[in-house]
Enzyme design. Structure first.
Site, PDB file in Angstrom:
ATOM      1  N   GLU A  99      -3.166   7.551  -4.084  1.00 31.02           N
ATOM      2  CA  GLU A  99      -3.404   6.714  -3.254  1.00 31.02           C
ATOM      3  C   GLU A  99      -2.909   5.265  -4.227  1.00 31.02           C
ATOM      4  O   GLU A  99      -3.980   5.440  -5.192  1.00 31.02           O
ATOM      5  CB  GLU A  99      -4.983   6.131  -2.200  1.00 31.02           C
ATOM      6  CG  GLU A  99      -5.250   5.219  -1.511  1.00 31.02           C
ATOM      7  CD  GLU A  99      -5.872   4.887  -0.731  1.00 31.02           C
ATOM      8  OE1 GLU A  99      -5.858   5.205   0.714  1.00 31.02           O
ATOM      9  OE2 GLU A  99      -7.119   4.450  -0.949  1.00 31.02           O
ATOM     10  N   TYR A 153       1.051  -0.839  -0.035  1.00 29.11           N
ATOM     11  CA  TYR A 153      -0.007  -0.367  -0.042  1.00 29.11           C
ATOM     12  C   TYR A 153       0.949   1.650   0.366  1.00 29.11           C
ATOM     13  O   TYR A 153       2.005   0.999   0.616  1.00 29.11           O
ATOM     14  CB  TYR A 153      -0.807  -0.191   1.419  1.00 29.11           C
ATOM     15  CG  TYR A 153      -1.640   1.181   1.593  1.00 29.11           C
ATOM     16  CD1 TYR A 153      -3.080   1.360   0.849  1.00 29.11           C
ATOM     17  CD2 TYR A 153      -1.083   2.463   2.679  1.00 29.11           C
ATOM     18  CE1 TYR A 153      -3.223   2.425   1.238  1.00 29.11           C
ATOM     19  CE2 TYR A 153      -1.371   3.289   2.359  1.00 29.11           C
ATOM     20  CZ  TYR A 153      -2.977   3.958   1.602  1.00 29.11           C
ATOM     21  OH  TYR A 153      -4.117   4.733   1.767  1.00 29.11           O
TER      22      TYR A 153
END
Length: 445
Positions: free
Chosen positions: A238, A150
């Site tokens: 993101e 991530y």
């Protein structure tokens, strides 16, 4: 600050864009073509920034999906429904098809699944029962990965600048990771004057948990993503997951981006990708008149100036047992025209049983607001009760105007009393509707 948030899913390429508290947009795109409303290139385009993404393309018809799959020429592919919502893989279409993400092995399968997805609504945990209309699918090569991480670049209020957040546990809800294994989250602030240095990029890459063979490419990707963040006036970039493939390549598989709409004048390419089919029609209409509108599940329509006062208004409505039907902030422009447009939007919702107008007359005068409110009520033949609580400049004159208007407007200066009254009136109207009885209100009561 109003945020424009675009969510661009790279493997399934859905670029969500959020403007105002919740104005949503969508971009469907590939590496080098935009299939929504422009022919420009997306922020992640290899031509612009060199961020590696899987090969694929969007399609708006079953025939296009078949052609994309033929062009890919792979035995392992994925077709994904393009709707502005998460949880698509576990969603259900209104025609009974289970899942908005399917593994396919041929162009024929791409066409078959596209026929079942396009033009149908996908219901997920985020869409509610109404679902979201699927207007495009994304056909992409299937990548086999050995690790999913991530990575996010965000604006951080504490440091008043960008912060990079990374975790070796990607491909899942990062909030869950933060809650259950907080030690797995790595974060570092970025000085806007120096940007992401080689040292910072390498530290972030190492925190992703990739193999040594992929670490340098991951570091390069971090720097490229920061360039996207900086040059596109982003508030959020993101990537989840940022993956390392079995052959040690680094690929951005899925992404969500947010942009500051205060900078929209210098980012016309970003804003040109807006797809209003994924947005609420009332929210689009409200934005045309400078109104920040969010539809909620209650039945008390709210018209307020200022986001803080709007939040407080919703809180006090719930305190007295009511449920707000919306968030509607008309900002400093609480003009007669803004009030008329706001009422039009509020009254389109059949669930609304009362309207609560809560205005602080600082920038605008209360008497002018009262005049606009009176004119709107006279013009629109409103049948639900209206409670108005005004405070600020010329409030006494505003009270006099409302009280002498002869209209069914309940005027208050105290917020608590006004909220209690609108909740009571809403309950009366709701009960009457349940037994199919019309009610009208005369002043004084």
């Amino acid at each position: 600050m109003v945020i424009l948030m675009i969510s661009y899913t790279i493997i399934d390429v859905a670029f969500y864009v959020v403007a105002g508290p919740t104005e949503y947009m969508m971009l469907r795109d590939k590496n080098d073509s935009c299939l929504c409303t422009s022919t420009g290139l997306p922020p992640f385009s290899k031509k612009y920034y060199g961020v590696p993404i899987p090969d694929g393309d969007a399609a708006t018809t079953p025939e296009e999906a078949e052609k994309v799959a033929q062009k890919l020429g792979k035995d392992d592919m994925v077709i994904k429904a393009q709707v502005l919502a998460g949880g698509r893989g576990k969603g259900t279409f209104d025609n009974g098809l289970k899942g908005g993400v399917k593994l396919i092995t041929s162009p024929v399968e791409a066409k078959i699944y596209a026929e079942q997805m396009l033009g149908h609504k996908l219901i997920t945990k985020q869409t509610g029962a109404a679902g979201k209309l699927c207007t495009a699918v994304y056909v992409v090569e299937r990548e086999f990965v050995r690790r999913e991480a991530y990575l996010a670049i965000l604006l951080d209020r504490t440091t008043r600048g960008p912060v990079i957040v990374a975790s070796s546990q990607g491909g899942m809800d990062i909030e869950t990771v933060a809650k259950e294994t907080p030690d797995a989250i790595f974060s570092t602030p970025v000085d806007i004057h120096t940007g992401v240095t080689d040292e910072i990029a390498l530290k972030v890459a190492q925190a992703l948990g990739f193999s040594n063979a992929a670490t340098q490419e991951a570091a390069d990707t971090v720097k490229k993503l920061y360039k996207v963040f900086q040059e596109k006036d982003a508030t959020q970039v993101e990537i989840n997951p940022l993956s390392e493939t079995v052959d040690r390549r680094v690929l951005a598989m899925d992404a969500k981006l947010g942009f500051d709409d205060n900078a929209s004048f210098r980012q016309p390419d970003v804003w040109s990708w807006r797809d209003t089919t994924q947005e609420d029609a009332d929210e689009i209409e409200a934005a045309k008149y400078g109104l920040n509108f969010i539809k909620l599940d209650g039945n008390i329509g709210c018209l307020v100036n200022g986001a803080g006062l709007a939040m407080a208004t919703m809180d006090i409505i719930k305190l007295y047992g009511g449920e707000p039907a919306n968030f509607l902030d008309c900002g400093g422009g609480a003009t007669a025209e803004a009030i008329r447009q706001a009422f039009g939007i509020l009254l389109r919702e059949p669930k609304v049983t009362a309207i609560f107008v809560n205005i602080f007359g600082g920038i605008v005068r209360c008497d002018n607001i009262a005049k606009g409110l009176i004119a709107t009520t006279q013009e629109m033949n409103i049948t639900v009760p209206i409670v108005a609580r005004l405070q600020g400049t010329n409030v006494e004159e505003a009270q006099r105007l409302i009280n002498n208007s002869g209209l069914k407007i309940f005027s208050f200066t105290d917020l608590g009393e006004a909220a209690q009254k609108v909740c009571q009136l809403s309950k009366v109207v709701s009960l009457a509707r349940e037994i199919d009885v019309n009610v009208s209100f005369e002043l004084p009561l």
